[in-house]
Motif scaffolding. Sequence first.
Motif, short mmCIF file in Angstrom:
data_model
loop_
_atom_site.label_atom_id
_atom_site.label_comp_id
_atom_site.label_asym_id
_atom_site.label_seq_id
_atom_site.Cartn_x
_atom_site.Cartn_y
_atom_site.Cartn_z
N THR A 26 3.13 -23.89 26.84
CA THR A 26 2.81 -22.68 27.27
C THR A 26 2.15 -21.81 26.13
O THR A 26 2.01 -20.49 26.44
CB THR A 26 4.13 -21.90 27.65
N THR A 61 -2.20 -20.36 28.55
CA THR A 61 -1.64 -19.05 28.75
C THR A 61 -2.63 -18.01 29.25
O THR A 61 -3.79 -18.36 29.54
CB THR A 61 -1.52 -18.24 27.24
N PRO A 62 -2.33 -17.00 29.95
CA PRO A 62 -3.02 -16.25 30.92
C PRO A 62 -4.22 -15.50 30.16
O PRO A 62 -3.89 -15.23 28.98
CB PRO A 62 -1.94 -15.22 31.49
N ALA A 71 0.64 -21.79 34.53
CA ALA A 71 1.28 -21.10 33.09
C ALA A 71 -0.07 -20.25 32.72
O ALA A 71 0.16 -19.24 31.79
CB ALA A 71 1.12 -22.29 32.06
N GLY A 120 -1.69 -18.26 34.58
CA GLY A 120 -1.48 -17.07 35.56
C GLY A 120 -2.17 -17.17 36.79
O GLY A 120 -2.82 -16.10 37.26
N ARG A 134 3.34 -17.41 36.06
CA ARG A 134 3.57 -17.63 34.47
C ARG A 134 5.34 -17.57 34.11
O ARG A 134 5.40 -18.41 33.33
CB ARG A 134 2.83 -16.39 33.69
#
Length: 363
Positions: A168, A172-173, A281, A283, A334
């Motif tokens: 993560t 990531t977004p 994860a 997003g 997320r």
Amino acid sequence: MSRRMLWVSLPDQRPRRELYWMSRMPGTHVTALAQQEPLGDITWVPSSYRRPVKRFIEAGALAWVKGLDQQDPAAYDWVASLELCSLVTGQASRWRRRAGGRRPLQAVITWENLPDQPIYKVPPYKQALESCRDADLLLCMVDAAREHLLANGFDDERIQVVKPGVDTEIFTPAERPTTEPVVAFISPLAPNKGIDRVLEAMRVVQRTIPEASLVVAGQGPMRAQVEAAAADPSRRVRLAGSLDAHGVADLLRSSAVFTTAPRPTWKWTEQLGLAYLEAQACGLPVVTTRCGTNDEAVQEPNDLVDDSVEALADALLGWLQDDERRAAAGRVNRARMVAEHDLATQVTRMGEAYAAVERSHTS
């Protein structure tokens, strides 16, 4: 505590998966018999295989590794491998039985979710399956794998379920989610993953959103079909090829929706799908066909739809036309990935499963 593990790889084992996770368990050092140099802090023993046939869907299970008999059983606490029916699992079982007094413990990692797996009826696979009935740990990556083991007469006391994790910190977004109608497909380009269905669904989507585009990452037997679509500017398809983890994360962050369209074969059905976890994860909402046990990965507010071009297209349109809905789903996805699938947390849980077996043998 220092846990010494010998990992016996399949010839086609993919990076950042089971072997990598085992090497990330606290207090564990892994030596791997493998064809390709593995990722991570792992002692690599370059290995070749005797392999009568090459078929993607069998995931290299019909292959024997060379050099296992040259490893000293006394140098290891564990021997581990992937899947009950893989021939390397049968080799590992025989190798440790020949060790005599102090033989290593054995772990088998499994994703298998078909209660009546037909290839178990084929003699070499069946022999491998039967050889690991006395394995000390059967580590399941999905809940359905535990049900599969119980249906096939395995001892429940030897079974542990630990869901896989995703990094993560890599996945990531985006700081600012895209508002462009970009759909990502990241999966093998094979019939069972449904790239043909997705290509057709995008034609339907483009009737309403002409600027919608599809980015495809992966390799496989249907690559030519994707290349043909990418060669037609009106199709708005881009083939990204093979990507490492960071490349996958970058692609996901530049996309609005993630999609695949798996369909079962006579001996396979979707189990979980790490790409689903990676997309969430990052997003993204997920649209995919209902197949096997992928509902363990794809939960509301994401879409599991019927295996049809129209159902895929309708779901994709629903997400592409609503920026606020996508953003809200991205936050939910997320948060769930961090809570339930964070890699560091999950590899620690895997280590705890091994430690519980070790304690039982010590006592």
